[in-house]
Design an enzyme around this catalytic site. Structure first.
Site, PDB file in Angstrom:
ATOM      1  N   GLU A 162      13.579 -96.263   1.299  1.00 14.71           N
ATOM      2  CA  GLU A 162      15.014 -96.064   1.816  1.00 14.71           C
ATOM      3  C   GLU A 162      15.593 -97.901   2.093  1.00 14.71           C
ATOM      4  OE1 GLU A 162      14.747 -94.407   5.697  1.00 14.71           O
ATOM      5  OE2 GLU A 162      13.789 -92.514   4.772  1.00 14.71           O
ATOM      6  N   GLU A 183       6.397 -92.617   7.689  1.00 13.02           N
ATOM      7  CA  GLU A 183       6.712 -93.477   8.939  1.00 13.02           C
ATOM      8  C   GLU A 183       5.887 -92.642   9.913  1.00 13.02           C
ATOM      9  OE1 GLU A 183      10.706 -94.182  10.175  1.00 13.02           O
ATOM     10  OE2 GLU A 183      11.323 -94.954   8.386  1.00 13.02           O
TER      11      GLU A 183
END
Length: 472
Positions: A266, A160
């Protein structure tokens, strides 16, 4: 205080645990390197203690305490997973016992090479300034620590780093540079190839461009491209969500012709609790075969409220409703279908990198990847000096010690880690199809709560009750 499971005399008599087969990449799929069957990730993100559980000054990270790993691996084996993602590891620590325990249980590990302290990851606000020999040497240390474990499935080079348009301008080139350097280090210093990829935020304005940027190739012998692409996705929220309302149909279309494995690094929206995990059937169903499974966020309950279990400081573990709901969803999977897709049938040639691949004018369309600095090249060619290199060790203890409670706080007794057969991995209990593995092992025994509770267990129960009252 760290504990050791390999007691002298027993260790000398024990044999190494059977090993899972290493995973390789064939086109857009993960594949068992021996059987050539497709490997779908049925997994959980594992970071006990959250980011605060990473304490290198105290010799602590998620894979440093063998007693905790034994307990958690056994609980996750019952759940039916075959992969864990591990964040924030210290490359100087000994992870042999924990890695061997997860291997024994039939579970792969995807390891993040970065950590939260300064100089341990790429700084999205200053990618050029944070790309230096000190940082890369640390990432190479993580490679050294985990490269010899056969259940190391891959490394995340970054997580990220891009979370909006501003961060998507300069960071992509440096992420590819890091991937290139790690892959070159592996090629020079590892006996087997280990995939390296990126874990992206599900920010839809930049998602497609991120995937397009990292999967394309520059020339014919490009090692800077991602070997796989992870997506941290929380779009399926609640039991009423559907394939279309969660945007899974758009993901299916986007990744239909991917040239690299794509999976949820995730997932598990917690806007509606307890989580029902209805998305599991879609993720592993016939409509989303382009994806290679996913990792539920996350194993232990932390501040962000995504846990499958409550873990207390005294070693007590309590299953949350989410654990039972996820296990129930896994039990419905068709393992035969999951493993049936031919790797060759899903192979796609990667596109050549070109500005035309990028759809947003603010996203980087620059494919001139920064050159590897000479000092980093020297480390790649010569290898780290006296690195900490992990290896499998005998697993001499399989009985779980401590108080484990079901959702209703009924004590669970008889939890025992089950060794997978050589070359196989763990699978959900009750799942249909022709898959192989331990299928979660034998069911533990539940006993009467009143007779089995210890003082510590009662304390944990009272503490949980107090937290509940306060939250209300």
């Amino acid at each position: 205080m760290k504990t050791s499971l390999a007691a002298g005399a027993l260790a000398s008599l024990a044999t190494l645990a059977a090993a899972v087969n290493p995973v390789k990449i064939a086109g857009s799929q993960f594949v068992d390197s021996v059987t050539n069957k497709r490997v779908m990730i049925i997994g959980v993100d594992y970071q006990p203690g959250g980011q605060a559980g990473y304490k290198p000054d105290e010799d602590r990270d998620p894979l440093s305490d063998a007693e905790v790993c034994l307990r958690d691996a056994t609980i996750m084996q019952q759940l039916g997973i075959n992969t864990i993602r591990v964040y924030n590891v210290d490359p100087t620590l000994n992870h042999d016992e924990c890695a061997s325990i997860f291997n024994y249980a039939g579970m792969y590990m995807i390891v993040d090479v970065n950590a939260p302290f300064g100089g341990e990851s790429l700084d999205r606000s200053d990618p050029e300034g944070s790309y230096h020999v000190g940082y890369l040497s640390r990432t190479f240390g993580v490679v050294e620590a985990f490269k010899n474990y056969p259940n190391t499935m891959g490394f995340f080079a970054a997580n990220e780093v891009m979370n909006d348009m501003d961060t998507a301008e300069k960071n992509p080139q440096y992420i590819r540079a890091i991937q290139r350097d790690i892959k070159n280090y592996i090629a020079k210093n590892s006996e087997r190839a280990i995939p390296v990829g990126y874990s992206a935020a599900d920010v839809r304005p930049i998602l497609q461009d991120s995937w397009a940027y990292f999967q394309c190739k520059i020339g014919d012998n490009d090692v800077s491209r991602s070997d796989f692409f992870g997506l941290n996705s929380y779009s399926w929220c609640g039991a009423d969500a559907t394939f279309e309302s969660a945007g899974f149909d758009k993901l299916a279309t986007m990744f239909e012709k991917t040239s690299v494995p794509v999976f949820f690094s995730e997932y598990g929206c917690n806007e509606v609790t307890p989580r029902s995990f209805n998305e599991v059937q879609s993720l592993y169903g016939t409509k989303l075969t382009a994806l290679s499974g996913g990792l539920v966020y996350e194993y232990s309950q932390e501040e962000s409220n995504y846990g499958l279990v409550d873990s207390f400081d005294n070693g007590t573990v309590h299953f949350r409703i989410d654990y039972d709901n996820l296990k129930n969803q896994y039990s419905k999977l068709d393992i035969g279908l999951i493993q049936s897709t031919s790797p060759s049938a899903a192979s796609q040639d990667p596109p050549q990198c070109d500005k035309s691949l990028i759809t947003n004018s603010k996203f980087s369309s620059e494919f001139n990847i920064p050159d590897t600095p000479d000092e980093i090249t020297e480390v790649i060619n010569s290898g780290l000096s006296n690195p900490n290199q992990g290896k499998l060790v005998p697993v001499t203890k399989t009985d779980v010690v401590g108080d484990i409670f079901a959702v209703d706080w009924t004590p669970i007794q008889g939890l025992k880690l089950v060794e997978v057969k050589d070359g196989e991995s763990n699978l959900p209990s009750g799942a249909s199809g022709s898959g192989t593995g331990t299928s979660g092992g034998p069911e533990p025994t539940k006993t009467g709560a009143a007779s089995a509770m210890t003082v510590n267990s009662m304390f944990a129960l009272v503490a949980a009750a107090v937290v509940l009252v306060v939250s209300l």
